[in-house]
Design a protein around this motif. Sequence first.
Motif, PDB file in Angstrom:
ATOM      1  N   SER A   1       5.018  -0.376  -8.283  1.00  0.00           N
ATOM      2  CA  SER A   1       5.338  -1.267  -7.171  1.00  0.00           C
ATOM      3  C   SER A   1       4.882  -0.639  -5.854  1.00  0.00           C
ATOM      4  O   SER A   1       4.872   0.590  -5.705  1.00  0.00           O
TER       5      SER A   1
ATOM      6  N   HIS B   1       0.940   2.998   2.130  1.00  0.00           N
ATOM      7  CA  HIS B   1       1.308   3.149   0.716  1.00  0.00           C
ATOM      8  C   HIS B   1       0.264   4.012   0.037  1.00  0.00           C
ATOM      9  O   HIS B   1      -0.920   3.653  -0.011  1.00  0.00           O
TER      10      HIS B   1
ATOM     11  N   SER C   1      -1.563  -7.214  -5.927  1.00  0.00           N
ATOM     12  CA  SER C   1      -0.123  -6.946  -5.946  1.00  0.00           C
ATOM     13  C   SER C   1       0.461  -7.023  -4.541  1.00  0.00           C
ATOM     14  O   SER C   1       1.549  -7.580  -4.333  1.00  0.00           O
TER      15      SER C   1
ATOM     16  N   LEU D   1       3.359 -10.117  -2.138  1.00  0.00           N
ATOM     17  CA  LEU D   1       4.477  -9.903  -1.201  1.00  0.00           C
ATOM     18  C   LEU D   1       4.445 -10.912  -0.061  1.00  0.00           C
ATOM     19  O   LEU D   1       5.440 -11.087   0.648  1.00  0.00           O
TER      20      LEU D   1
END
Length: 268
Positions: free
Chosen positions: A254, A246, A171, A175
């Motif tokens: 997300s 994160h 994921s 980006l």
Amino acid sequence: MIFVRDKGRMCNNILQYGHVYAWAREHGRKAISMRFAYKYRYFNICHTAGHNFLVYVFAKYAAKMGVLPVAGFHSPKENSEAMSLLEHRDWLVVEGWEVRFYDLFIKYKQEIINLFSFDKKISNKTIGMMDADRRPDSIKLGVHVRRGDYKTWNGGRYYYSDEQYADVIRSFATLYKDKEIDVYVCGNAPDLSGIQHYAENEQISVHIPYGNPAEDLCMLSHCDYIIGPPSTFSLVASMYHDVPLHWIHDPKASIAFDKFEHLFRNII
């Protein structure tokens, strides 16, 4: 003199000591970490005055015999009494995870980072490994895997499978579709190769050096981004160079990066 003690893991101890150090620095006092006087001997602080085994033994048994008072920051209910001891006794032991001086920590953050700078042997080995493995112009993503106690802590909420970590890595790669991603994985599991198996492709290259705790921490701190479950380990790694972090609350959610100065006020 303020002696700082507690149990727990390395990065819990770094943050706890950082809070007390910042308060002591602001008030013209000196603080010694009992933990880093004898354990986790990877950092600059371990080679500074007072950080040795004899001082650790003195403070431990002086507190045990009642010669040194103990200010215990264990819960909000106890903190006012502990704070009174801290303010009015020149020599004492401070313990407890609830000792928090957020604004002072930020004020003296660079001094705290300097105290916990890595020994040259650690940093040279880690940076050399990362430079040797990295592809030119790739993005360095650090991934912290927390297993062990996370299998049961908080009902296993943050205990993720290899496939789930790989999904988060892929994921992240979406980006930066036009960039190569070098992923540096560390954690407290004996085998992390499953993440490599599920995550690697032409864009993503996964490296698992299996370093000691300081080497892992140093590695994460030199990445461009860090991802992992909520943990003080990834939090401290982000502190060194303000690396965006994160925390994986939901592997399917997300990706949203935040900075140390916000996250350390909201430790789960």
